[in-house]
Structure formats: C-alpha cells, structure tokens
Write a protein that holds these residues in place. Structure first.
Motif, PDB file in Angstrom:
ATOM      1  N   VAL A  59       0.815  -1.171   0.013  1.00 35.84           N
ATOM      2  CA  VAL A  59       0.099  -0.031   0.005  1.00 35.84           C
ATOM      3  C   VAL A  59       0.818   1.200  -0.118  1.00 35.84           C
ATOM      4  N   LYS A  60       0.614   2.180  -0.933  1.00 39.22           N
ATOM      5  CA  LYS A  60       1.382   3.393  -1.081  1.00 39.22           C
ATOM      6  C   LYS A  60       0.409   4.704  -1.163  1.00 39.22           C
ATOM      7  N   GLU A  61       0.943   5.417  -0.528  1.00 44.68           N
ATOM      8  CA  GLU A  61       0.121   7.103  -0.522  1.00 44.68           C
ATOM      9  C   GLU A  61       0.412   7.494  -1.906  1.00 44.68           C
ATOM     10  N   ILE A  62      -0.833   7.946  -2.563  1.00 39.57           N
ATOM     11  CA  ILE A  62      -0.896   8.624  -3.784  1.00 39.57           C
ATOM     12  C   ILE A  62      -1.501  10.079  -3.734  1.00 39.57           C
ATOM     13  N   LEU A  63      -1.059  11.045  -4.248  1.00 38.60           N
ATOM     14  CA  LEU A  63      -1.574  12.562  -4.371  1.00 38.60           C
ATOM     15  C   LEU A  63      -1.547  12.867  -5.790  1.00 38.60           C
ATOM     16  N   PHE A  70       2.081  12.157  -7.474  1.00 38.75           N
ATOM     17  CA  PHE A  70       3.337  12.077  -6.452  1.00 38.75           C
ATOM     18  C   PHE A  70       2.728  10.630  -5.712  1.00 38.75           C
ATOM     19  N   VAL A  71       3.657   9.566  -5.583  1.00 33.73           N
ATOM     20  CA  VAL A  71       3.549   8.611  -4.977  1.00 33.73           C
ATOM     21  C   VAL A  71       4.481   8.241  -3.813  1.00 33.73           C
ATOM     22  N   GLU A  72       4.107   8.088  -2.673  1.00 35.77           N
ATOM     23  CA  GLU A  72       5.131   8.310  -1.317  1.00 35.77           C
ATOM     24  C   GLU A  72       6.098   9.568  -1.553  1.00 35.77           C
ATOM     25  N   GLY A  73       5.370  10.697  -2.035  1.00 33.31           N
ATOM     26  CA  GLY A  73       6.168  11.825  -1.963  1.00 33.31           C
ATOM     27  C   GLY A  73       6.962  12.070  -3.417  1.00 33.31           C
ATOM     28  N   LYS A  74       7.166  11.215  -4.137  1.00 36.24           N
ATOM     29  CA  LYS A  74       7.843  11.240  -5.429  1.00 36.24           C
ATOM     30  C   LYS A  74       7.073  11.604  -6.476  1.00 36.24           C
ATOM     31  N   LEU A  75       7.643  12.572  -7.322  1.00 37.44           N
ATOM     32  CA  LEU A  75       6.680  12.773  -8.487  1.00 37.44           C
ATOM     33  C   LEU A  75       6.995  11.980  -9.615  1.00 37.44           C
ATOM     34  N   LEU A  76       5.999  11.429 -10.301  1.00 38.09           N
ATOM     35  CA  LEU A  76       6.118  10.483 -11.344  1.00 38.09           C
ATOM     36  C   LEU A  76       6.457  11.041 -12.549  1.00 38.09           C
ATOM     37  N   ASP A  77       7.453  10.182 -13.294  1.00 33.05           N
ATOM     38  CA  ASP A  77       7.640  10.979 -14.771  1.00 33.05           C
ATOM     39  C   ASP A  77       6.538  10.507 -15.782  1.00 33.05           C
ATOM     40  N   SER A  83       2.707   3.559 -16.522  1.00 34.37           N
ATOM     41  CA  SER A  83       2.753   2.058 -16.000  1.00 34.37           C
ATOM     42  C   SER A  83       1.753   2.279 -14.955  1.00 34.37           C
ATOM     43  N   LEU A  84       1.571   3.495 -14.117  1.00 37.54           N
ATOM     44  CA  LEU A  84       0.406   3.280 -13.316  1.00 37.54           C
ATOM     45  C   LEU A  84      -0.969   3.269 -13.925  1.00 37.54           C
ATOM     46  N   ALA A  85      -1.094   3.880 -14.966  1.00 40.34           N
ATOM     47  CA  ALA A  85      -2.485   3.644 -15.846  1.00 40.34           C
ATOM     48  C   ALA A  85      -2.440   2.404 -16.268  1.00 40.34           C
ATOM     49  N   LYS A  86      -1.702   1.702 -16.783  1.00 42.03           N
ATOM     50  CA  LYS A  86      -1.758   0.389 -17.146  1.00 42.03           C
ATOM     51  C   LYS A  86      -2.019  -0.636 -15.989  1.00 42.03           C
ATOM     52  N   SER A  87      -1.382  -0.486 -14.988  1.00 43.61           N
ATOM     53  CA  SER A  87      -1.698  -1.428 -13.989  1.00 43.61           C
ATOM     54  C   SER A  87      -3.081  -1.238 -13.149  1.00 43.61           C
ATOM     55  N   ASP A  88      -3.850  -0.073 -13.514  1.00 46.69           N
ATOM     56  CA  ASP A  88      -4.854   0.302 -12.804  1.00 46.69           C
ATOM     57  C   ASP A  88      -6.164   0.043 -13.845  1.00 46.69           C
ATOM     58  N   PHE A 108      -6.900  14.912  -5.320  1.00 45.60           N
ATOM     59  CA  PHE A 108      -7.253  13.498  -4.531  1.00 45.60           C
ATOM     60  C   PHE A 108      -5.844  12.882  -3.473  1.00 45.60           C
ATOM     61  N   LYS A 109      -6.473  12.598  -2.348  1.00 43.96           N
ATOM     62  CA  LYS A 109      -5.050  12.035  -1.832  1.00 43.96           C
ATOM     63  C   LYS A 109      -5.833  10.764  -1.421  1.00 43.96           C
ATOM     64  N   GLY A 110      -4.944   9.594  -1.386  1.00 44.18           N
ATOM     65  CA  GLY A 110      -5.582   8.245  -1.095  1.00 44.18           C
ATOM     66  C   GLY A 110      -4.364   7.387  -0.958  1.00 44.18           C
ATOM     67  N   ASP A 111      -4.608   6.047  -1.325  1.00 41.65           N
ATOM     68  CA  ASP A 111      -3.773   5.022  -1.361  1.00 41.65           C
ATOM     69  C   ASP A 111      -3.885   3.985  -2.558  1.00 41.65           C
TER      70      ASP A 111
END
Length: 115
Positions: A59-63, A70-77, A83-88, A108-111
């Motif tokens: 479980v990872k925090e997402i904003l 941002f996932v766990e505070g890291k800005l996604l490139d 990759s996030l979209a395909k996995s979802d 949106f802030k969640g997990d």
C-alpha cells in the motif's frame, strides 16, 4: 477483511491479472500488506458478484494534482504515469486522467493498494 467494489469495465481486467491495483480514498479498515482482499462487482446491489480473493502486496500513498502525481512523495515521470495507468486497467495515462477527474475530482489523496 478489506472488500472493494469495482465497475463492470474492470472485471475482465482483474480476472486476467491486467489490473493489479486499485486507488482509493483513505478509510478505516484500509488494506495493509498481507491482508486478504475481497474484490467484488456491484457490492451492495442485487448483482453483487465476487471477482477474486487475493493478498495485498503493498500500500502506497498517492496524491493526484492537476500539476502532477506523487507516490510516497515522489513525482512520477511520464513512463511511471503510463505504468500506473496500465496497472490500474487503463490504456494510457491520458485516458486514466480524464476518467479520474470526472469521477473523483482533484486534488485527490489516497492509497494505491497492490495485489
């Protein structure tokens, strides 16, 4: 015993393993690694059907903001967004983003719950 309901469009993607995560608002009883996840279509309706029972891997925090994700505070490139979209369960980030804004709004802030 975390249980999650999904829209019909995601059922085949979950069954095939193409969708292996879900993004949810924080809530009491949220999944944690090692928990059994119960995945359903149409929870709280007469059409409720169990899609799968699986184990939470992480479980990872997402904003999600209009300016970035941002996932766990890291800005996604760009590659990480794709990759996030395909996995979802989406074809690409642009499609996921349009759907996300329409359904959930921003910010949106969640997990992200992985299985």
């Amino acid at each position: 015993m975390p249980a999650y309901s999904f829209k019909e469009r995601f059922v085949p993607l979950i069954k095939s393993g193409e969708k292996n995560q879900t993004i949810r608002k924080k809530r009491k009883g949220q999944a944690k690694p090692g928990d059994t996840l119960y995945l359903y279509y149409g929870m709280r309706t007469r059409w409720c059907t169990k899609i799968a029972e699986t184990i939470c891997k992480d479980v990872k925090e997402i904003l999600i903001l209009a300016t970035g994700v941002f996932v766990e505070g890291k800005l996604l490139d760009d590659n990480e967004l794709e990759s996030l979209a395909k996995s979802d369960g989406f074809a690409d980030w642009e499609t996921m983003y349009r759907w996300w804004v329409q359904i959930n709004g921003l910010p949106f802030k969640g997990d992200i719950i992985y299985w």
